[in-house]
Design an enzyme around this catalytic site. Structure first.
Site, PDB file in Angstrom:
ATOM      1  N   VAL A 278       0.836  -1.208   0.000  1.00  0.00           N
ATOM      2  CA  VAL A 278       0.000   0.000   0.000  1.00  0.00           C
ATOM      3  C   VAL A 278       0.870   1.257   0.000  1.00  0.00           C
ATOM      4  O   VAL A 278       0.550   2.257  -0.641  1.00  0.00           O
ATOM      5  CB  VAL A 278      -0.984  -0.005   1.191  1.00  0.00           C
ATOM      6  CG1 VAL A 278      -1.766   1.297   1.251  1.00  0.00           C
ATOM      7  CG2 VAL A 278      -1.951  -1.180   1.069  1.00  0.00           C
ATOM      8  N   ALA A 279       1.990   1.199   0.720  1.00  0.00           N
ATOM      9  CA  ALA A 279       2.900   2.356   0.759  1.00  0.00           C
ATOM     10  C   ALA A 279       3.526   2.609  -0.602  1.00  0.00           C
ATOM     11  O   ALA A 279       3.735   3.751  -1.007  1.00  0.00           O
ATOM     12  CB  ALA A 279       4.001   2.119   1.796  1.00  0.00           C
ATOM     13  N   ILE A 281       2.391   1.582  -3.740  1.00  0.00           N
ATOM     14  CA  ILE A 281       1.510   1.846  -4.883  1.00  0.00           C
ATOM     15  C   ILE A 281       0.969   3.276  -4.827  1.00  0.00           C
ATOM     16  O   ILE A 281       0.287   3.642  -3.865  1.00  0.00           O
ATOM     17  CB  ILE A 281       0.333   0.848  -4.911  1.00  0.00           C
ATOM     18  CG1 ILE A 281       0.846  -0.578  -5.125  1.00  0.00           C
ATOM     19  CG2 ILE A 281      -0.659   1.206  -6.024  1.00  0.00           C
ATOM     20  CD1 ILE A 281      -0.214  -1.641  -5.003  1.00  0.00           C
ATOM     21  N   GLU A 283      -1.663   5.101  -5.435  1.00  0.00           N
ATOM     22  CA  GLU A 283      -3.064   4.874  -5.826  1.00  0.00           C
ATOM     23  C   GLU A 283      -3.641   6.032  -6.637  1.00  0.00           C
ATOM     24  O   GLU A 283      -4.471   5.825  -7.517  1.00  0.00           O
ATOM     25  CB  GLU A 283      -3.942   4.643  -4.574  1.00  0.00           C
ATOM     26  CG  GLU A 283      -3.690   3.341  -3.856  1.00  0.00           C
ATOM     27  CD  GLU A 283      -2.533   3.447  -2.871  1.00  0.00           C
ATOM     28  OE1 GLU A 283      -2.215   2.441  -2.236  1.00  0.00           O
ATOM     29  OE2 GLU A 283      -1.940   4.538  -2.748  1.00  0.00           O
ATOM     30  N   ASP A 325      -1.248  20.288 -44.166  1.00  0.00           N
ATOM     31  CA  ASP A 325      -1.907  20.501 -45.451  1.00  0.00           C
ATOM     32  C   ASP A 325      -1.830  21.993 -45.773  1.00  0.00           C
ATOM     33  O   ASP A 325      -1.844  22.823 -44.871  1.00  0.00           O
ATOM     34  CB  ASP A 325      -3.372  20.047 -45.344  1.00  0.00           C
ATOM     35  CG  ASP A 325      -4.093  20.135 -46.671  1.00  0.00           C
ATOM     36  OD1 ASP A 325      -3.541  19.669 -47.667  1.00  0.00           O
ATOM     37  OD2 ASP A 325      -5.221  20.666 -46.683  1.00  0.00           O
ATOM     38  N   ASN A 704      -1.851   8.775   0.571  1.00  0.00           N
ATOM     39  CA  ASN A 704      -1.763   8.605  -0.881  1.00  0.00           C
ATOM     40  C   ASN A 704      -2.939   9.222  -1.633  1.00  0.00           C
ATOM     41  O   ASN A 704      -2.801   9.678  -2.766  1.00  0.00           O
ATOM     42  CB  ASN A 704      -1.673   7.116  -1.230  1.00  0.00           C
ATOM     43  CG  ASN A 704      -0.309   6.533  -0.893  1.00  0.00           C
ATOM     44  OD1 ASN A 704       0.556   7.224  -0.367  1.00  0.00           O
ATOM     45  ND2 ASN A 704      -0.131   5.254  -1.185  1.00  0.00           N
ATOM     46  N   ASP A 708      -2.131  13.700  -0.450  1.00  0.00           N
ATOM     47  CA  ASP A 708      -1.230  13.763  -1.612  1.00  0.00           C
ATOM     48  C   ASP A 708      -1.945  14.255  -2.869  1.00  0.00           C
ATOM     49  O   ASP A 708      -1.364  14.950  -3.690  1.00  0.00           O
ATOM     50  CB  ASP A 708      -0.639  12.379  -1.901  1.00  0.00           C
ATOM     51  CG  ASP A 708       0.658  12.154  -1.141  1.00  0.00           C
ATOM     52  OD1 ASP A 708       0.985  13.009  -0.300  1.00  0.00           O
ATOM     53  OD2 ASP A 708       1.328  11.139  -1.381  1.00  0.00           O
TER      54      ASP A 708
END
Length: 866
Positions: A278-279, A281, A283, A325, A704, A708
């Site tokens: 968990v730390a 990743i 999220e 073009d 997270n 964050d």
């Protein structure tokens, strides 16, 4: 698909089971059921459920799900609920963003389809274009959109603009003739094609193909066969996710084995491993990247660039080649008089004066030997004719006034064999024949010349001077019309024999001019390290002249045609591609070939265009850019970005915005990962030294996702630096996670981890594992909030300005408020398993949390001063 242009009119009608009286209502309905509506097929879109489920097809998400199951098995229901809530919230956000992008595309499409005039049951009626079927008899008039491919049955001076199909702004003269041998599409003068515009005359046609059975349909099929490419950021994040997942699994396994080795219970060991997972990743990473890209799209939309795909935003930042073009993109798609040659001199159109008798006869000729008109500011008819009327209006003359007082007596219409148009009027009571047309034809029929000194016989020297001026105009990419007249006896009709013995008046040159902003935009592109390339269906001389005017073509550059390109080997093209600035007379396949050649050189290619013929290359390019006003629906569907103002300069703004978005995403990733690095190091430290778990999974998820996410979003709102377009495009192969970036993560994350562990030991020495966990959690959360200011830029906060991005200040304050709520609201305190803190402990947390930011800012100031 049959080549109907090779069949006689009678054979075409027979093949289609059609008559000049048109289909009956019942027969038309039968064919509609059999052939389907006259529309282009779209690719099948994913359903909302499919989009939602695809959000879970990620290794990091799977690891989080495993972590939630382990939390549930250990009896930690709160953590399980929070983890699942996070996963579902991210999936919902991703789904909403993708569906929003689809709705943006749908809103760009016209809500009503154009109408078509057809003969049904012997009567002329108007129906929706989607209801047109093969065998329908369609009536075409000036201003109509051609809604299906058709063979011309009756023709009355029909001229069609096929620029959406061929890229050419010049009108094509159509004829109701039989063609007996195979010819290219542009030479099939007895056919009209879906998506083109009738500019002059009228015709009756029988529909030979609808929907995907049209020439546009062929291009749409070619387009759908082209695969979409992943953006550099997608590739980089995909690589990062897979590597991070492997690292997480290895570290979690090591922590689990260490815990078992220390004879911890299996469930406790698993919780340690879960804490590491968990730390580690991030999220919020996927959501933050999506949100920053979405904010970039909103900013671009305000600057007239609609981004259909969020992933296209960051790709703009590393565009190194823009294949543009010419017609309607770099130019105005509108013929405009440039210069006038009269009395042996070249003058500007604004210098023509009605009081000057020589000028007056040239103006009479331009107004009267002219079948076009300008209604409500819009030209009706041939562009080369109504640009003459716009020239007349620019000197405050009204063409309708002259046409009313001098009615036309007789005419010989223009045709491509004679290359002349002749009319007869009474000028000042004298019957006068006036002719305009190609100089090479008209000059041979001229015997006199009119100058400011009067009329005299034309000499070989006069002709040489006129031809030299014509060559000068042509070399500058200008189209030239010659004008002459002669006085005659009174009569009511004209014959071809009358087209001789003229008095030469002058030349008028015209062109489809560059957009005013194109030159500055091309200069900006080159300053930004981007190579602009012109791709056009126009002639090489004209294209090169325009390219020189706007700065695309420079000394030493090459210009080649589609035929020359076809003759090149892949190796020869690869060798010369970087020196070729202009590609002329190209086909849709050529455009894909050009884009592919640049991509093989490692470039990120943007392709701009508005016509159907641009669509396959728009999709093949890394960034397809379509025109919102003049662009066809096929080109809009193929593009990743649509310019609502059809302005080439808007692309450069979008590139600058894309560069800024990428920089902000990179800084946001650095912020998230450096905070996660601190969490990983803290958990590893306690695992190795047999200390209690420093954080509950719910602590890590709180950091997270909540504390964050807000600073990361604020970092995504950081304004662009002034020198953004002075830098070269970034290398698309360069990973975000290079050695320098990883070293920064390790150093900054390590610094935060050290301060966090000092706080942990202070709490542990005070006698409680919960207190130690609370202090570590509080310090890490606050340190990461402070760290948000570090990640706004590589420069010090004093250099960029503390208040230049107030969103970062508000995000910091919001994060602090959330932390205070967790620490001091009893209900939340129980949910987050936090202990009561003393004033001294709170001060220690604040000081320790601020130290990493203080050290990083001081180091930047010192580094800058050296």
């Amino acid at each position: 698909m049959k080549n109907y242009y090779l069949l006689t009119k009678e054979k075409v009608l027979e093949e289609l089971g059609a008559t000049l009286q048109g289909h009956t209502k019942e027969r038309a309905e039968e064919i509609l059921k059999e052939k389907g509506e006259n529309v282009l097929k779209e690719g099948k879109r994913k359903s909302t459920l499919e989009v939602f489920l695809s959000q879970f097809a990620d290794l990091l998400v799977i690891i989080l799900i495993i972590a939630a199951i382990i939390s549930m098995a250990s009896g930690n229901v709160e953590s399980t609920i929070v983890i699942f809530a996070v996963i579902i919230m991210n999936a919902i956000l991703g789904t909403v963003q993708q569906k929003k992008a689809e709705k943006t595309l749908d809103s760009l499409k016209s809500l009503s389809s154009p109408n078509a005039k057809v003969i049904r049951d012997g009567k002329k009626i108007e129906i929706l274009s989607k209801d047109v079927v093969p065998g329908d008899i369609v009536i075409l008039e000036a201003g109509d959109m051609v809604v299906a491919d058709g063979r011309i049955l009756e023709n009355f001076s029909l001229q069609v603009n096929e620029s959406s199909l061929t890229g050419e702004s010049t009108n094509v003269e159509k004829q109701a003739i039989d063609i007996t041998e195979e010819v290219p599409l542009g030479d099939r003068v007895n056919m009209v094609y879906s998506g083109s515009l009738v500019t002059y005359g009228r015709a009756t046609v029988v529909v030979t193909g609808t929907g995907m059975d049209t020439e546009i349909g062929k291009i749409a099929a070619l387009m759908s066969a082209t695969k979409e490419k992943k953006t550099p950021l997608q590739i980089s994040l995909d690589q990062f996710s897979s590597r991070l997942a492997m690292v997480i699994m290895v570290i979690s396994a090591i922590v689990f084995v260490l815990s078992l080795y220390r004879e911890m219970p299996i469930l406790d060991s698993l919780m340690f491993a879960v804490a590491v997972a968990v730390a580690a990743i991030p999220e919020a990473l996927g959501s933050i990247v999506t949100i920053v890209q979405a904010m970039g799209t909103q900013k671009m939309a305000k600057e007239n660039a609609i981004i259909k795909e969020l992933k296209a935003v960051e790709s703009l930042g590393c565009v190194s080649v823009i294949c543009s073009d010419k017609t309607g993109t770099l130019t105005q798609n509108k013929m405009t008089v440039q210069q006038v040659y009269v009395d042996g001199q070249t003058i500007e159109p604004g210098e023509l004066k009605l009081e000057n008798q020589l000028h007056r006869y040239l103006l009479y000729n331009a107004i009267l030997t002219n079948d076009s008109s300008v209604i409500d500011g819009k030209g009706i008819g041939d562009p080369t004719e109504y640009c003459l009327l716009e020239m007349v209006r620019s000197i405050d003359l009204d063409e309708e006034f002259f046409r009313e007082i001098m009615p036309r007596i007789a005419e010989i219409p223009f045709d491509s064999d004679r290359k002349l148009m002749t009319t007869m009027y009474r000028l000042h009571g004298v019957p006068t024949i006036m002719t305009k047309g190609a100089l090479d034809v008209l000059l041979d029929r001229t015997s006199r010349i009119r100058t400011s000194d009067g009329i005299r016989d034309i000499t070989e020297e006069d002709k040489k001077q006129i031809l030299e001026q014509n060559m000068t105009f042509s070399q500058n990419g200008l189209r030239v019309l010659a004008f002459a007249y002669k006085e005659t006896d009174a009569k009511e009709t004209l014959e071809l024999a009358d087209e001789n013995d003229y008095t030469f008046i002058g030349l008028i040159s015209m062109m489809d001019p560059p957009r005013e902003e194109s030159k500055a935009a091309v200069a900006d592109a080159k300053r930004a390290g981007i190579k602009p390339v012109m791709i056009t269906g126009d002639h090489k001389i004209t294209a090169t002249a325009i390219a020189k005017q706007i700065g695309i073509f420079e000394d030493g550059d090459m210009a080649i045609t589609g035929v020359e390109l076809d003759a090149m080997s892949k190796e020869e093209l690869a060798e010369k591609i970087e020196r070729i600035s202009v590609f002329a007379r190209v086909s849709p396949e050529n455009k894909i070939q050009i884009v592919n050649a640049w991509q093989k050189k490692g470039n990120i290619v943007a392709m701009t265009g508005d016509g159907v013929n641009d669509a396959p290359a728009l999709k093949k390019a890394d960034i397809g850019v379509a025109m919102g006003i003049t662009g066809t629906e096929v080109s809009k569907d193929a593009a990743a970005m649509i310019l609502t103002d059809d302005n080439f300069a808007t692309i450069i703004k979008a590139v600058a915005n894309g560069r800024n978005v990428y920089r902000n995403i990179k800084n946001a990733i650095k912020f998230l990962l450096s905070g996660n690095m601190a969490g990983i190091l803290a958990v590893l430290y306690t695992s190795i030294f047999a200390l209690p778990v420093p954080f509950a999974p719910v602590h890590l998820l709180f950091m997270n996702l909540l504390t964050d996410s807000l600073p990361a979003i604020a970092i995504g709102m950081e304004p662009a630096e002034d020198n953004l377009l002075s830098k070269k495009p970034r290398d698309p192969k360069e990973s975000i996670l290079n050695k320098k970036f990883m070293l920064q993560l390790l150093l900054e994350g390590g610094l935060i981890a050290v301060c966090t562990m000092i706080a942990f030991h202070i709490g542990l020495n005070a006698g409680s594992a919960m207190l130690a966990s609370t202090m570590a959690f509080s310090t890490l959360t606050l340190a990461r909030l402070f760290h948000g200011f570090n990640c706004r830029s590589d420069q010090s906060i004093f250099k960029i300005g503390f208040g230049s991005n107030m969103a970062s200040v508000y995000a910091f304050l919001a994060g602090v408020v959330l932390l205070l709520l967790v620490l001091f609201v009893p209900f939340l305190g129980r949910l987050f398993e936090v202990a009561t803190l003393t004033v001294a402990q709170i001060i220690a947390i604040i000081v320790l949390a601020f130290i990493p930011t203080f050290v990083i800012q001081i180091s930047r100031i010192i580094k800058k001063s050296k």
